[in-house]
Enzyme design. Structure first.
Site, PDB file in Angstrom:
ATOM      1  N   CYS A  33      -4.606  -1.791  -1.405  1.00  0.00           N
ATOM      2  CA  CYS A  33      -4.863  -0.729  -1.656  1.00  0.00           C
ATOM      3  C   CYS A  33      -6.041  -0.327  -2.822  1.00  0.00           C
ATOM      4  O   CYS A  33      -5.753  -0.717  -3.726  1.00  0.00           O
ATOM      5  CB  CYS A  33      -3.671   0.212  -2.259  1.00  0.00           C
ATOM      6  N   ASN A  34      -7.146   0.437  -2.422  1.00  0.00           N
ATOM      7  CA  ASN A  34      -8.048   0.626  -3.519  1.00  0.00           C
ATOM      8  C   ASN A  34      -7.515   1.263  -4.817  1.00  0.00           C
ATOM      9  O   ASN A  34      -8.100   1.264  -5.924  1.00  0.00           O
ATOM     10  CB  ASN A  34      -9.439   1.261  -2.902  1.00  0.00           C
ATOM     11  N   THR A  35      -6.841   2.378  -4.665  1.00  0.00           N
ATOM     12  CA  THR A  35      -6.342   3.203  -5.448  1.00  0.00           C
ATOM     13  C   THR A  35      -5.447   2.773  -6.517  1.00  0.00           C
ATOM     14  O   THR A  35      -5.503   2.896  -7.758  1.00  0.00           O
ATOM     15  CB  THR A  35      -5.475   4.358  -4.926  1.00  0.00           C
ATOM     16  N   CYS A  68     -10.968   3.031   1.044  1.00  0.00           N
ATOM     17  CA  CYS A  68      -9.651   3.303   0.923  1.00  0.00           C
ATOM     18  C   CYS A  68      -9.308   2.465   2.240  1.00  0.00           C
ATOM     19  O   CYS A  68      -9.708   2.780   3.390  1.00  0.00           O
ATOM     20  CB  CYS A  68      -9.397   4.710   1.212  1.00  0.00           C
ATOM     21  N   THR A  69      -8.089   1.752   2.246  1.00  0.00           N
ATOM     22  CA  THR A  69      -7.751   0.793   3.532  1.00  0.00           C
ATOM     23  C   THR A  69      -7.140   1.648   4.550  1.00  0.00           C
ATOM     24  O   THR A  69      -7.007   1.076   5.659  1.00  0.00           O
ATOM     25  CB  THR A  69      -6.450  -0.360   2.966  1.00  0.00           C
ATOM     26  N   HIS A  70      -6.980   2.960   4.429  1.00  0.00           N
ATOM     27  CA  HIS A  70      -6.464   3.706   5.536  1.00  0.00           C
ATOM     28  C   HIS A  70      -7.791   4.139   6.425  1.00  0.00           C
ATOM     29  O   HIS A  70      -7.807   4.572   7.692  1.00  0.00           O
ATOM     30  CB  HIS A  70      -5.969   5.060   5.055  1.00  0.00           C
ATOM     31  N   TYR A 116      -0.964   7.992  -2.923  1.00  0.00           N
ATOM     32  CA  TYR A 116      -1.205   7.474  -4.288  1.00  0.00           C
ATOM     33  C   TYR A 116      -2.821   8.016  -4.881  1.00  0.00           C
ATOM     34  O   TYR A 116      -2.785   8.529  -6.000  1.00  0.00           O
ATOM     35  CB  TYR A 116      -1.670   6.065  -4.152  1.00  0.00           C
ATOM     36  N   GLY A 117      -3.739   8.465  -3.873  1.00  0.00           N
ATOM     37  CA  GLY A 117      -4.872   8.866  -4.256  1.00  0.00           C
ATOM     38  C   GLY A 117      -4.765  10.286  -4.788  1.00  0.00           C
ATOM     39  O   GLY A 117      -5.791  10.439  -5.602  1.00  0.00           O
ATOM     40  N   ASP A 164       0.976  -1.107   0.101  1.00  0.00           N
ATOM     41  CA  ASP A 164      -0.083   0.065   0.074  1.00  0.00           C
ATOM     42  C   ASP A 164       0.946   1.348   0.084  1.00  0.00           C
ATOM     43  O   ASP A 164       2.075   1.079   0.185  1.00  0.00           O
ATOM     44  CB  ASP A 164      -0.690   0.011   1.214  1.00  0.00           C
ATOM     45  N   SER A 165       0.430   2.380  -0.134  1.00  0.00           N
ATOM     46  CA  SER A 165       1.173   3.643  -0.117  1.00  0.00           C
ATOM     47  C   SER A 165       1.669   3.903   1.386  1.00  0.00           C
ATOM     48  O   SER A 165       2.410   4.994   1.570  1.00  0.00           O
ATOM     49  CB  SER A 165       0.336   4.850  -0.381  1.00  0.00           C
TER      50      SER A 165
HETATM   51  N1  DGL Z   1      -4.723   3.230   0.997  1.00  0.00           N
HETATM   52  C1  DGL Z   1      -4.899   3.362  -0.048  1.00  0.00           C
HETATM   53  C2  DGL Z   1      -6.199   3.269  -0.754  1.00  0.00           C
HETATM   54  O1  DGL Z   1      -6.906   2.234  -0.308  1.00  0.00           O
HETATM   55  C3  DGL Z   1      -4.064   4.694  -0.746  1.00  0.00           C
HETATM   56  C4  DGL Z   1      -4.276   5.761  -0.034  1.00  0.00           C
HETATM   57  C5  DGL Z   1      -3.360   6.784  -0.830  1.00  0.00           C
HETATM   58  O2  DGL Z   1      -2.180   6.714  -0.796  1.00  0.00           O
HETATM   59  O3  DGL Z   1      -3.891   7.984  -1.249  1.00  0.00           O
HETATM   60  O4  DGL Z   1      -6.784   3.461  -1.594  1.00  0.00           O
END
Ligand code: DGL
Length: 259
Positions: free
Chosen positions: A71-73, A184-186, A39-40, A7-8
């Site tokens: 990571c969804n992104t 988003c996994t965060h 990443y987003g 992930d990021s």
């Molecule tokens: N945790 C990530 C996701 O699921 C990426 C968040 C990011 O870096 O913007 O989208």
């Protein structure tokens, strides 16, 4: 079974936690690409480049059997390219749980919180259009720029984070949204703050159990296997050790790598 997960930043550890609780004998190697986060707010080309280099690194250095894009992104931007480029590798992605959210919702009003890049992804937009029409559901989308940085900084429930959430969530609260997809996994890391802002009257949908189940099926992970799981964590930039400990419930060494 060696599984590379990336992930990021810290977000993918919400999936690793569920994997550690439910898999058996898995050797998990985690890369937090914090140097390139968030990443987003990057272009598709940049996200494809980061994801390709990380996957190659996992193959060269760790000889992984499977990859989890936690990571969804990155899944939205890069999974098709990764599957074409790394044909022999089992690749599992993470997508916003819109379908389970729709079946949970009584009010037929569903919120989706995700990064700008995920909400702009073609695959997501097609799924949203198809499901909202089929199930006659109103979908309220909200991109949450800068929320990932707040979480990486450990600002889980500070006044600033709560005020950002209030701005994003009050329209959903007023419209009667009863289920929110954490796309988003965060975001599960601010789940309690989201509940507070929604006056505790909300179902939150995250996908770590669905992903763990998929890993289990695709990797023939035997529930009878007695071996313990293991986890090694690497980062490409700064990361909060106390956040890692908070998420996983124990201290882990985090090693710096250059990819
Ligand atoms: N945790 C990530 C996701 O699921 C990426 C968040 C990011 O870096 O913007 O989208």
């Amino acid at each position: 079974m060696k599984i590379g997960v990336f992930d990021s930043g810290l977000g993918g550890l919400t999936i690793v936690k569920t994997m550690l609780e439910n898999l058996h004998g898995a050797e998990i190697v985690y890369i937090a690409d914090t140097i390139n986060a968030p990443y987003g707010e990057k272009t598709t080309e940049q996200i494809i480049d980061f994801s390709t280099r990380i996957t190659q690194y996992f193959i060269d250095e760790f000889h992984i059997d499977a990859l989890v894009i936690a990571c969804n992104t990155a899944t939205s931007a890069a999974i098709t390219t990764l599957r074409e480029k790394f044909k022999d590798l089992t690749i599992i992605g993470t997508e916003p749980g819109l379908k389970p959210a729709i079946s949970h919702s009584q009010s037929k009003k569903v919120g989706v919180l995700a990064t700008p890049a995920t909400l702009n992804g073609e695959k997501y937009k097609l799924l949203r259009d198809e499901l909202s029409k089929q199930y006659k559901v109103d979908v309220f989308e909200q991109a949450c720029p800068r929320l990932v940085q707040q979480i990486e900084n450990g600002e889980i429930d500070t006044p600033k984070t709560i005020s950002m959430l209030e701005d994003w969530l009050s329209p959903m609260r007023e419209a009667g949204v009863d289920t929110i997809v954490l796309g988003c996994t965060h975001y599960p890391l601010v789940g309690e703050s989201i509940k507070k802002v929604m006056h505790n009257d909300i179902n939150l949908i995250e996908t770590s159990h669905a992903i763990t189940k998929r890993v289990n099926e695709l990797c023939n992970n035997s529930m009878k296997c007695e071996n313990e799981n293991s986890l090694k964590i690497f980062t490409t930039g700064k990361i909060s050790g106390s956040m890692v400990e908070m998420i996983l419930g124990k201290k882990y060494e985090v090693e710096y790598i250059k990819i």
